[in-house]
Structures are given as C-alpha cells and as structure tokens.
Design an enzyme around this catalytic site. Structure first.
Site: not given
Lengths: 292, 746, 160
Positions: B468, B509-510, B512, B699, B701-704
């Site tokens: 996702g 978040s690894r 990307t 860049a 990580g994001v998402g956490e």
C-alpha cells in the site's frame, strides 16, 4: 457455516406450520443480518431456514387508519425511505437511517431486528414511544401484541416456537406530540438509546412517553419518569430544573443497567440521566408539532 | 548535471498499481489458485495457559476428504521452533499452550467445509494452568511462568551522573502512563499457500519480509535458500503485522503432511490471535530547574509481549530508546523489560515501541510545563535537541532542525492565536502538542537489479513488498529519473525470491531510503553503460553527452538508448543489466552509523470534550512529515494521514480487552477501528523537505512518524480543556468521564 | 407446499450478463462470485458486515456479500468491481481515486468504489458530511479517509 436447507413458504400459514413441524430445528430468515453472523460464528445452528421473503406482499408498507403497517420483510432502508413513513413517522425514518451501516440497512429488516432481540436495538426502543403493535401469526391464527411485550430478555422473545411476526403497526403520534431520539456510544452497536415523545397542550405536558434501550437486555418504558413530567408546564422544564432532574433520576433508577463492554453500571446510569434530559429538551424544542 | 531538473521525482505520478487496484484485478494471496491445493482450518486452544495432555486426531483423519492433520507429533525431521530474535515459537503448540487461540492442530482437506467439520473431530485434552494476565501478574511471578520465566528481555543504558543531577535539580516529577494492547487490522488477514515438494518449497504469502521468511523456512526444513521460493503478491495492509515469519512454518509443515499445496487464510478473529502491538507501562522521573531546563530523566518501562517473543526484544529496546524524548539531556538512565503473558504474541506495529514511548514522554512533558507555569510548546522548544547533537549517545546525531519543524507546525496550526471560542454548556475545547524522534530500525542492506531492454523500456527487480505504501511507483520513479527514460517505460517486479535479488525487509520506513538507494545505484549503473555506448557511437567522452528521455545527444545529433543497446548486441535484441548494492559501507558514507536516519514526529491537536459524557472529539489535527525529499508528495501525505488515523484509533477507541486470558472483543463489531466520521474537520500534514536523508536525493523514511504523537497531543489537549490528566489509553468516554468525575469536573 | 431445498438454482444478471449457477443455501454471495465466477476483486475481511471490503451492488444497493446468501440474487442484478470498472461511466471516479491517492493497499478499494458509486448515483453532489455519513460503513486502514473524501468530491458534480 454448517449446511442448512432453505424452506420458501408462500403463505404465512405455511411458514408457521413449517416452524411448528421443525421441533426447533428451523428458524425464520428475513434479512439474516444478525442470524447469519451467529450461524457463521457457530453460536447458532439450524437444519432449516424459513425464508419469509418468499411470502408475497410481506415487504409492503401501507396505511391502516392512523397506523402505518410495516410488513415483516421490509428492510430498514425501505422503511427509512418509504414516503408514508417519512411523512407520518419522520422520527422512525431518522432513527432507521442511524441503524448500523448502509449495507446492513439494505438487507436487514425492521421485524427481524425486533425478533432477534439483540439488546442494542434503536428501533426496539423507539417503537415503545410510538406504542407500536405487532401482528403475530401462528398455526391457529393471529394475535396482536404491544411491541413492549415482545422482548423478554437478551435474544429472547415471547413468540411461541410456531409463531412469526408478520407486521409492525406504528401509529403516528397524536398531533401536538413532540419527539426526539438520542443514541450514544463509540462501539459499532449503541451504548444507549433514549426516545422521548411529549404531547403538549396549552403549554403543559399532557402526555409523556419515554423509553430507554441498550443499557440493559430489554428496552423499556420509564413510567415513573413519565408520571413526573405529565402535567408539568413546559417552560418550567429547563436544564437543571428540579422536575426534569427528578425524571432523569428515576429513569436511571429504573434502567436496570448492566455492566458490559459498553460501560459500568454507574456510568450507564449517569448517561441515562444526561441523555434523558437532553432528549426531553430536544423533543420540546421541536415546537412545530409532529415528531420531526 | 547539476542544472538538470527532476522529470518524475517530486511529482505525484500515477501509481503503477493503480490499474490493478482500481479494477479488481490486483491479486492478493487469497486470490491465487494453485493446482491441487487443499484448504486448512486450525484447531486452536480455548485456554490461555495449559498443558496439552492428549491430542487425538484419528477421528478427523478418518473423515472422507481430509488429507492430513498436523499436530506436534508430526514435527519430526525438521527444526521445531522459529522466531526473529528468540526461536521460542513452536511451529504448532508442543506440550503447552501459552495463549487463547494458539494453534494446536491444523487440518488440510478437500474444501473448507470438510476442514471445518474435521476440526470438530480433533480431540484435545488440557490441564489448565493459572493465567498470567498483564504486566502486574507477569512481574508478580506467582503461579506457572509462561516460559522458563516471565522475563523475555531486559534493556538499558545510561549517561551522565543521574543521581547527582536529581539531587541538584530544583524539582523532580514522577509519572506513570499506560498504553493498551492494540491490533493492526490489516484488512487482508494473514494468508499463506505453501507447497512442500521433494526438491523445493514454494510459498505464496502475505509477508512483508519475503527473504526473512525464505531463510526461516530453509532453516526449519533443512533446505538451501535456492530451494525455497517465497512469492509475495499484493499485500492487503501490513503495518508490521506481516513482518518476519507468522503462519508460514505451520502451513509448510501441513503441506508436507498432506503431500500437496495447502492454503490457510486466517479470519480476523484468528489474525487477532496472531500478532498485536505491545501494551506498555512507562514511568519517568524528570529533574528540572525552575527556569524550565530539564537536567535528568530516568525512564523505566515494561512491554507485554504476550505468549511468545515475536519482536519483543526489539520493541523492548526501541521503547527504551525512544522514551526520553527529543530533548537535550545531560543525564539519562533507561531500563526497559519485555514480559511474557498469556495473550496474543506481540510483534512489530508501525513505529515499534514508538507510540508507547512518546505517549509516556510527551504526557509527562505537559505535566511538567503546567506545573512550572510554562507554555508547553515553549517548554519543549527550550529543551529540544539541536541539529547535529547526539540525542542518544554514540548514535547518529540529529540531522534536522527540530525547532524549525516545531514552529512550522505551531504556526500552521495557529497555536499562539488559538482561543476556545464559544461552546455549549458542559463542552470544553483545548489544544495540545507533542513531538518525538524515532530512531529508524532500518537495516542498511538491500540489493536491486535493473534490466534495460532493447526497446528502451526497463524492468526493475526489488525485494520490497507492495503493501500500500507505493514502493513500486517510487522505485519506478527513481529508476526512470536515473536512467533518463520516461516513468511509463519502467516496470517493477517485486518480492519473488526466485526472481528478484535479496532485500532484508519491508518495514521501519526503510524502502524509499534503502531499496531506493539500491535502485538508484542500479539505474545509474545502466546510465553509465548507456553513456559509454553513446560515447563510442559519437566518438566522444561520456561526460560530453547529454542523456534525456531515452535519447543520447552530442553536438546536435541524437541516438536512442534502445538503438545503442541493439547495436551492442549486433542485432534486434539484447539488454543491459545494472545492479545496486546497499550495505553499511555504501560509498555515500551515510549508512555507517545507527540509526540510518531519525524520523521526526510532531502533532498538534484541538479537541472538544463533552464533560457530561466524557466523549472526546478530535476537531483538528496537524502532523508533520519530513521525507527529506518527497519523491511522490501525495504518497508521503497518504503515509502520514494513514498513520495518524490509526493513532486516532488507539487514542480514542481501540483496545484488545482480556479477561482471565480470554479475548473479549475478537471481531470488528466489538473492536472499534476509526471510520469516515472520525475524520477531524481539519486533518493536515505539514510537509517539509529538509533534504538531509541518506536515501536518494536526500530522501528518508516516513510512514511511522504520523502514528506517534496523536495520543499525547490529544490527551494534552484534553488536559488543556478540562484540567484533568488522563494517564491511560484509549480515551474512551467512560474513562474520560471517570477521570473528570474524580476531579469534580464532570 | 414448498419443500425445503438443499441446493438452489440461481439465475441472475452478473455485471450486465445473464448467468446461472447452483448454490447451497449456506453459500454466501462472496463465495459464488469468487469461486464459481472467478471474480476475486470482491474481498473478504471482517466477515461481520462492518468493514465493507466485500461490498457489491445488488440492484444498485450496497450489500455485504460475506453475509448475504447467494440465493438472494435470484432474478436480480449484481455489480462487482470488475463490472463497474469495465464500464466507461466509472472513469471519473476511478481517475479521482488515482489523482487523490485515495487507495494504498487496495484491499478495501473495490468496496469503496462501489459504495462511492452508489452514493453518487443517489446524490450527484453530496456534501463532505454526506460523503462521510454514507461511507461510514466502509473501513480503510491505510489512507486515513481524507483522500477518499476528496476523491469522491472530485468525482461528484460539485467537484468537476
């Protein structure tokens, strides 16, 4: 789910005798929204389901004098959107819109909701203040009971093993009656439901109908609270007025609240007081008459 | 090179999985058919803690249509236990069950109906043991321990002179906060198809870490890595629930017994008994000076890891790493413990230990600010860790300007100018703030392969699972950008261990940052080869050649990359291969230190509290996301919003309720997840691009980050509104009402 | 008088095409769609009619195919995500989902699309509150809902 057979009667009599002849191995099926979940999880098992939707005309919504007659296979959505219901029972339409979610309403029936007798039912509570009646058919004919006489406990009703509910008869409120319904909770099923309908004549509460559901296994009328409000001037029924507070206190006393995932007894009793006051005030604020 | 602008990086491209997912064509594991496949149902323990005295599957085996029943007795000629850190989880319960719902036997049958019927015929006898429920009972140690003891793991660190600092400071605060057990509810419950064959084992599974599953299965069944194929189709949500190895060993062992492929698709009920987030308790003592300077923090924490370790070791550590908060602290002492209890094993869940740690940390920061009479925002800023400072000694220094980020959120939220406005009687409004930094658990190890085809298109091979987050699109963007070809010409093949090169995992978040770097390097490898071919073609130096949009040009002449490749192979076909290796020794030099990056989390909340009912409504929520460089800005927002909405769940409603070891709400009727109507009126992500991450284009990580601050910001806002501090989540109406009632505020 | 049946013949319209099948009474609609007709776009998740992943339209109205028995479709029209997406009229909603990043893992998406279609059929220009209220029975665990609301708005008459 354990396999079952499907019986599709074409008359109420046929359905009743199939039920009678099954020795408890059969259950009535209308929307199935509660029944099938219980069967999927293994809580209930039946050899046969009797599909009441195969009986022609049982999904009709029609007028009979002052009452609207809602057939046993009319879905929540059908009731919500029915023109007669919207015109003459607008509060029922509003409450039906709040039942579960759209998909459940599109399939589940009002009559099925009452017969399954799950304790957290909005319509079961609301119909108490409408003083609805139920047409019940059995092999030896039919009878009519008050909606309040149907549910006897959690998932338990007074229907005989060979009886089925064929219609819900909902009289429109007398003119001058103001009504409101409140529900509260964050779970999928409501924690509390309160209905209030107050007939106002010359600024006085001529009649009061109050009902409470969800906090205990069976929805109930709150007659002691009704008595307190009856005869009171409505301009005296303000927030924190002693009379209203007394009606709310009695409501919480009569709630028979049970502790469960929705809350402890003291919290539920407190909610009853809060929402009884809010619901009565909201009903009275609808001063245009009717129950809208 | 430096003047070239990005062509696809930084734009919200059409996701490569859009057509699959918006047409019903996207295949998840449960949508696959494998020839000869049998269907599995589990026999699970009704008891939370018991010795298994007898398992008799003979009646089930005799049922026509039953291929096999797996019990502990069949776990021969194989390793019997697995686990990411401690191999304490049996493939199927051996001698003892440690949580209600633990699989005791598994049936493979012609169809699910027969499998269900067979489950009823497996006779299991238990000798019930006293149940260890929750942190207090685990610590108490009375009765039978869950394993050899109830202690799973201990962790701690310290610097400065903590005791002296407490002696010398002006005031000391000590507070304890509790975080509930919650369930991921990935909408696709765990599903696995395993085919145990003489020369290989094949698995199709909803796993986030295909290569870790491959290694675990190879070890358990004594196979070489090349004999184990793990294919991960689209994954219907992970959030950590599908990390490491879950049901794959059981299904593989059952396939071995059944002699054919077997599918197990869990129900939500079963998924809730497969993995959950750790419940936690944290106590912080904080020493401050009267001017608001924090001089010491001592943190003690416990996490409840349930019946087995799963990811309990790392969560215990990360809880400890994150609890002191994003502050400049001269003296710190941290001690955390992972405890076994008789409940669903707890594993990874989006920012492991993070929401628990920051809930404790940031709730207490508010307590202290209030006691000192300081604005909680300014109190945070005053103590914030500065750029370049080691927020944890010996670890990578903080790489961004946190104060800037905090002020951005406060400005956009309108912190300084906020007033409650008019409210009905009994309704109170308030605002709250929280911030945190989380050390990414990302391991800097990934590989990627790119094939550049003879028609100018390319295929990128990655190990990342698409669950996702949109990693396939991001990888296509990076590859297209670096190969100088259009995004539409790139196809991504992912997560099949026989087709794609190794990757550690999809989580923390690894992807990307680290897989992105591997893809970047593989694509640069292609570009280098293309430029060499072009240089040969133009008789020029590679650096003199312009490359863009699939064409190389030199002094007004152009040639398609595709033609160069075809020429190289002397005909119509051929292709180039590019590779990218990411290791701690990556030439960028940015991956040597742990963590590979710090993820920033900031939240500002406005709530309305109905003091009569205790209902908390989240009216506005502002979050920050710093992806370093937003390769696809819409997806970055989507990660942040999705994480924050999950946090709204554990903040307001979500909690797995246990009574005597029995899970009371193992379904979505009684376990309430957020729905559309819970969306705050304002739900904003403030996107900043600090450009300082170790990934491609800066860049990270994001998402956490988005999941970490909602709970403390919301509870701080409730305090701001009512003056009442609530120390236990979720903030259900009843809990809030009781707290208000006790404080005389209801 | 009718006898109780243990198998039933069902004839219905599936994504615009007349079809027939034989089902057992206990077979839920989702199994008929996925196993008999191979329409795996319809997803099973919560199995208790809360999440909406299994949403299909029955005579245009959203129902939970995980619980509605297959025999209920006799003489009626079923639309699944496959049939919806194949029709040109779906494109504004699908493109709005793409433009607004209104999907991530995609497991809820088939049901979400069908719920949104049903809403826009009933109310071509719904307000944000109407969108939230109508869709509240469809759970998405990835997006946080905001982007789905924006997508439905963009696909509505109000958003064009």
């Amino acid at each position: 789910m354990r396999p079952f057979r499907l019986h599709e009667p074409t008359t109420v009599q046929e359905a009743a005798s199939a039920l009678a002849g099954s020795g408890g191995g059969a259950a009535l099926y209308a929307g199935g929204t509660e029944l099938l979940l219980a069967m999927k999880s293994g809580l209930l098992a039946y050899d046969t389901l009797i599909n009441v939707k195969s009986i022609p005309g049982l999904d009709a919504v029609s007028a009979d004098g002052d009452s609207i007659v809602i057939g046993a296979s009319a879905t929540h959505s059908a009731v919500e959107h029915d023109p007669l219901v919207r015109e003459r029972l607008p509060l029922l339409s509003e409450v039906e819109h709040g039942v579960a979610n759209l998909r459940v309403r599109n399939v589940g029936t009002l009559a099925g909701n009452l017969c399954f007798a799950e304790p957290h039912s909005d319509p079961a509570t609301l119909l108490l203040v409408y003083e609805a009646e139920l047409d019940v058919a059995g092999p030896s004919g039919s009878r009519r009971i008050a909606v309040g006489d149907l549910q006897t406990g959690s998932y338990e009703t007074s229907l005989g093993p060979d009886e089925l509910l064929t219609a819900v008869r909902v009289p429109a409120f007398p003119s001058g009656m103001r009504a409101a319904y409140s529900k509260f909770g964050y779970h999928h099923r409501p924690t509390l439901g309160i209905a209030a309908a107050l007939a106002v004549q010359d600024g006085v509460v001529a009649d009061a109908r109050l009902a409470l559901g969800c906090v205990s296994p069976v929805a109930r009328r709150l007659s002691r609270s009704e008595d307190v409000l009856r005869g009171e001037r409505i301009d005296a029924l303000t927030e924190d007025s002693a009379v209203l507070r007394e009606a709310c206190r009695l409501a919480s006393e009569d709630a028979d609240a049970v502790e469960d995932m929705h809350g402890g007894v003291d919290y539920k009793e407190h909610l009853v007081r809060v929402f009884m006051e809010r619901t009565v005030l909201r009903a009275l604020a609808r001063n245009g008459g009717g129950d809208g | 090179m430096t003047t070239r602008g990005f062509k696809t990086v930084g734009t919200a491209v059409r996701r490569v999985d859009a057509d699959d997912k918006l047409s019903g064509r996207a295949q998840f594991t449960g949508d696959l058919e494998v020839a000869g496949m049998a269907f599995c149902k589990l026999v699970t323990s009704p008891l939370p803690h018991a010795r298994i005295t007898r398992v008799d599957a003979s009646r089930a085996r005799a049922l026509p249509g039953v291929y096999a029943v797996l019990t502990a007795a069949e776990l021969v000629n194989m390793e019997t236990h697995y686990g990411s850190d401690k191999k304490d989880r049996p493939v199927i319960a051996i001698d003892k069950v440690r949580f209600q719902g633990e699989p005791v036997a598994a049936v493979a049958a012609v169809d699910l109906a027969i499998a269900e019927a067979a489950v009823e015929l497996v006779d299991v006898e238990y000798e019930e043991l006293p149940t260890v429920t929750g942190i207090d009972e685990a610590l108490d140690g009375a009765g039978e321990p869950v394993h050899d003891s109830n202690f799973c793991h201990e962790y701690g660190y310290e610097w400065g002179d903590v005791d002296a600092a407490f002696r010398e400071c002006d005031r000391v605060f000590e507070d304890t906060f509790e975080f509930p057990m919650v369930y991921h509810y990935a909408m696709e419950p765990h599903t696995c198809i395993a085919s145990y064959e003489p020369d290989r084992i094949r698995l199709w599974t909803s796993a986030q870490h295909p290569f870790l599953v491959q290694a675990e299965i190879a070890r358990l069944f004594g196979r070489q890595l090349d004999q184990v194929q793990v294919v991960v189709p689209y994954v219907g949500g992970g959030y950590g629930s599908k990390s490491y190895t879950k049901i794959e060993p059981l299904v593989t062992a059952l396939s071995r017994e059944a002699g054919r492929p077997v599918r197990l698709a869990l129900s939500v009920d079963e998924a809730m008994r497969t993995v959950r987030r750790h419940a936690a308790r944290g106590t912080i003592r904080t020493g401050v000076m009267n001017d608001g300077t924090i001089v010491a923090r001592e943190c003690t924490g416990y996490v409840d890891t349930g019946g087995y370790t799963d990811n309990g070791v790392r969560v215990t550590e990360r809880f400890g790493d994150r609890m002191p908060g994003p502050y400049s602290l001269a003296n710190v002492r941290v001690k955390t413990y992972g405890l076994f209890t008789n409940s669903t094993p707890a594993g990874s869940y989006r920012s492991i230990g993070g929401p628990q740690a920051i809930w404790v940390c940031e709730s207490q920061i508010d307590v202290i600010a209030h006691a000192l009479g300081m604005d909680p925002f300014e109190f945070r800023v005053k103590n914030l860790v500065r750029e370049g400072e080691e927020v944890r000694r010996g670890r990578r220094p903080i790489e961004g300007d946190l104060e800037y980020a905090l002020r951005r959120v406060a400005d956009e939220f309108g912190w300084d100018s906020w007033t409650p406005g008019p409210t009905p009687p009994g309704v109170k409004r308030g605002i709250g703030f929280a911030c945190g930094v989380t050390n990414s658990g990302a391991s800097p190890t990934s590989t990627s392969l790119v094939r550049f085809h003879a028609d100018g298109s390319a295929t990128v091979y990655i190990g990342s699972a698409e669950m996702g987050q949109g990693s396939r699109s991001v990888m296509a963007q990076i590859a297209a950008e670096e190969m100088r070809i259009p995004y539409e010409k790139v196809r991504v093949v992912a997560s099949d261990t026989t087709a794609v090169p190794w990757d550690r995992s999809t989580g923390s978040s690894r992807s990307t940052t680290l897989m992105g770097l591997a893809v970047h390097d593989a694509a640069v490898d292609i570009r280098t080869q293309v430029l060499d071919l072009a240089a040969e073609h133009f008789e020029a130096f590679p650096e003199e050649i312009e490359a863009e949009d699939g064409r190389a040009s030199f002094k007004g002449e152009t040639v398609a990359f595709a033609a160069l490749v075809r020429n190289m192979f002397g005909g119509s076909g051929g292709e180039l291969m590019g590779r990218g290796y990411v290791t701690p020794k990556h030439p960028s030099g940015k991956l040597r230190q742990d963590p590979v990056f710090w993820e920033v989390s900031i939240g500002a909340a406005e709530v309305e509290v109905d003091t009569a009912t205790g209902e908390v409504r989240l009216l506005r929520y502002y979050s920050i996301s710093d992806p370093g460089k937003a390769i696809n800005p819409k997806q970055v927002e989507g990660q942040d919003e999705g994480a924050a909405m999950q946090a709204i769940g554990h903040t307001l409603f979500e909690e797995m309720l246990y009574e005597d070891g029995q899970l009371l709400n193992p379904n979505l009727v009684d376990y309430r997840v957020p729905v559309f109507t819970d969306l705050p009126h304002e739900f904003e992500t403030v996107l900043i691009e600090s450009g300082n991450g170790p990934g491609p284009y800066g860049a990270k990580g994001v998402g956490e980050g988005g999941i970490v601050c909602v709970a403390p910001a919301t509870a701080n806002a409730v305090f701001n509104a009512t003056g009442v501090r609530i120390s236990t989540l979720p903030l259900t109406p009843e809990r809030v009402w009781r707290a208000l009632h006790e404080a005389g505020q209801a | 008088m009718a006898e109780a049946q243990d198998t039933l013949a069902v004839a219905f319209e599936l994504n615009g095409v007349p079809v027939e099948a034989s089902v057992e009474p206990q077979t839920p609609l989702i199994d008929l769609l996925r196993e008999r007709f191979g329409l795996t776009g319809t997803k099973r998740s919560c199995d208790v009619q809360v999440c909406g992943a299994c949403t299909v339209l029955l005579d245009g109205a959203p129902v939970s195919s995980c619980t509605v028995p297959a025999f209920e479709v006799r003489g009626r029209a079923v639309l699944t995500v496959e049939g919806f997406a194949a029709d040109e009229s779906a494109s504004p909603l699908i493109e709005a989902f793409v433009n607004n990043a209104a999907f991530q893992c995609g497991f809820c998406t088939p049901g979400m699309l069908l719920a949104a279609k049903s809403l826009l059929d009933a109310d071509p220009a719904p307000s944000e509150d109407v969108i939230k209220d109508y869709m509240r029975g469809n759970v998405c665990r990835c997006t946080g809902y905001k982007k789905i609301v924006e997508a439905v708005h963009e696909a509505s008459e109000a958003g064009r």
